[in-house]
Scaffold this motif. Sequence first.
Motif, PDB file in Angstrom:
ATOM      1  N   ILE A  59     -22.100  19.775  85.521  1.00 19.30           N
ATOM      2  CA  ILE A  59     -23.199  19.559  84.581  1.00 19.30           C
ATOM      3  C   ILE A  59     -23.981  18.309  84.970  1.00 19.30           C
ATOM      4  O   ILE A  59     -23.396  17.270  85.256  1.00 19.30           O
ATOM      5  N   GLU A  69     -25.354  15.566  83.676  1.00 19.10           N
ATOM      6  CA  GLU A  69     -25.253  14.857  82.396  1.00 19.10           C
ATOM      7  C   GLU A  69     -26.524  14.094  82.053  1.00 19.10           C
ATOM      8  O   GLU A  69     -26.932  14.047  80.889  1.00 19.10           O
ATOM      9  N   LEU A 109     -27.514  26.241  78.184  1.00 23.01           N
ATOM     10  CA  LEU A 109     -26.274  26.761  77.596  1.00 23.01           C
ATOM     11  C   LEU A 109     -25.703  27.899  78.446  1.00 23.01           C
ATOM     12  O   LEU A 109     -24.502  27.937  78.700  1.00 23.01           O
ATOM     13  N   TYR A 167     -24.403  26.395  81.945  1.00 24.15           N
ATOM     14  CA  TYR A 167     -23.237  25.517  81.909  1.00 24.15           C
ATOM     15  C   TYR A 167     -22.152  25.963  80.931  1.00 24.15           C
ATOM     16  O   TYR A 167     -21.205  25.234  80.681  1.00 24.15           O
ATOM     17  N   TRP A 168     -22.291  27.128  80.339  1.00 23.21           N
ATOM     18  CA  TRP A 168     -21.413  27.555  79.259  1.00 23.21           C
ATOM     19  C   TRP A 168     -19.923  27.383  79.576  1.00 23.21           C
ATOM     20  O   TRP A 168     -19.185  26.797  78.795  1.00 23.21           O
ATOM     21  N   GLU A 227     -18.325  25.540  81.717  1.00 28.98           N
ATOM     22  CA  GLU A 227     -17.926  24.133  81.818  1.00 28.98           C
ATOM     23  C   GLU A 227     -17.964  23.448  80.447  1.00 28.98           C
ATOM     24  O   GLU A 227     -17.088  22.657  80.105  1.00 28.98           O
ATOM     25  N   LEU A 228     -18.974  23.765  79.661  1.00 32.60           N
ATOM     26  CA  LEU A 228     -19.107  23.149  78.333  1.00 32.60           C
ATOM     27  C   LEU A 228     -17.933  23.494  77.417  1.00 32.60           C
ATOM     28  O   LEU A 228     -17.482  22.654  76.642  1.00 32.60           O
ATOM     29  N   TYR A 269     -17.202  17.442  77.548  1.00 33.20           N
ATOM     30  CA  TYR A 269     -18.546  17.900  77.226  1.00 33.20           C
ATOM     31  C   TYR A 269     -18.703  18.412  75.795  1.00 33.20           C
ATOM     32  O   TYR A 269     -19.717  19.031  75.467  1.00 33.20           O
ATOM     33  N   PHE A 274     -21.927  17.217  74.232  1.00 31.07           N
ATOM     34  CA  PHE A 274     -23.075  17.886  74.856  1.00 31.07           C
ATOM     35  C   PHE A 274     -23.232  19.291  74.276  1.00 31.07           C
ATOM     36  O   PHE A 274     -24.335  19.699  73.923  1.00 31.07           O
ATOM     37  N   LEU A 275     -22.126  20.017  74.192  1.00 30.62           N
ATOM     38  CA  LEU A 275     -22.162  21.376  73.663  1.00 30.62           C
ATOM     39  C   LEU A 275     -22.665  21.382  72.225  1.00 30.62           C
ATOM     40  O   LEU A 275     -23.563  22.165  71.874  1.00 30.62           O
TER      41      LEU A 275
END
Length: 108
Positions: free
Chosen positions: A3, A5, A45, A48-49, A51-52, A58, A61-62
């Motif tokens: 991600i 960031e 979303l 990166y879903w 990983e989130l 994260y 972030f999510l």
Amino acid sequence: MSIDEVKVTEIIKEAVKVLYDYLRGLKSTKEVLNEINNLRVNDLLRKYWNELIKNEKYADFLEALLIISSIARELEFQEKEYGLDSVKEDIESLAKLYLKIKGELQAL
């Protein structure tokens, strides 16, 4: 996929700015929706879903991205049905998450 960031944090920051302008009456609902949709949060979303949701790092972030996505879908409805107070709570939550994320990134 890793991600970005900094990029995600900047998108959250921009959403907070746009939404505060909305609360202060500087932007219309239509302008806000246009600007929020231009941030392409749903694309992030999707991208990166995995990983989130897998990496606890994260979680903030999510949550922030989901709040922005929800506002983009429901702003008009919330404003008409419940007034600005319901939207204000989401914006305050988003701002707190942004400050937390920003602080964590600066600590690195």
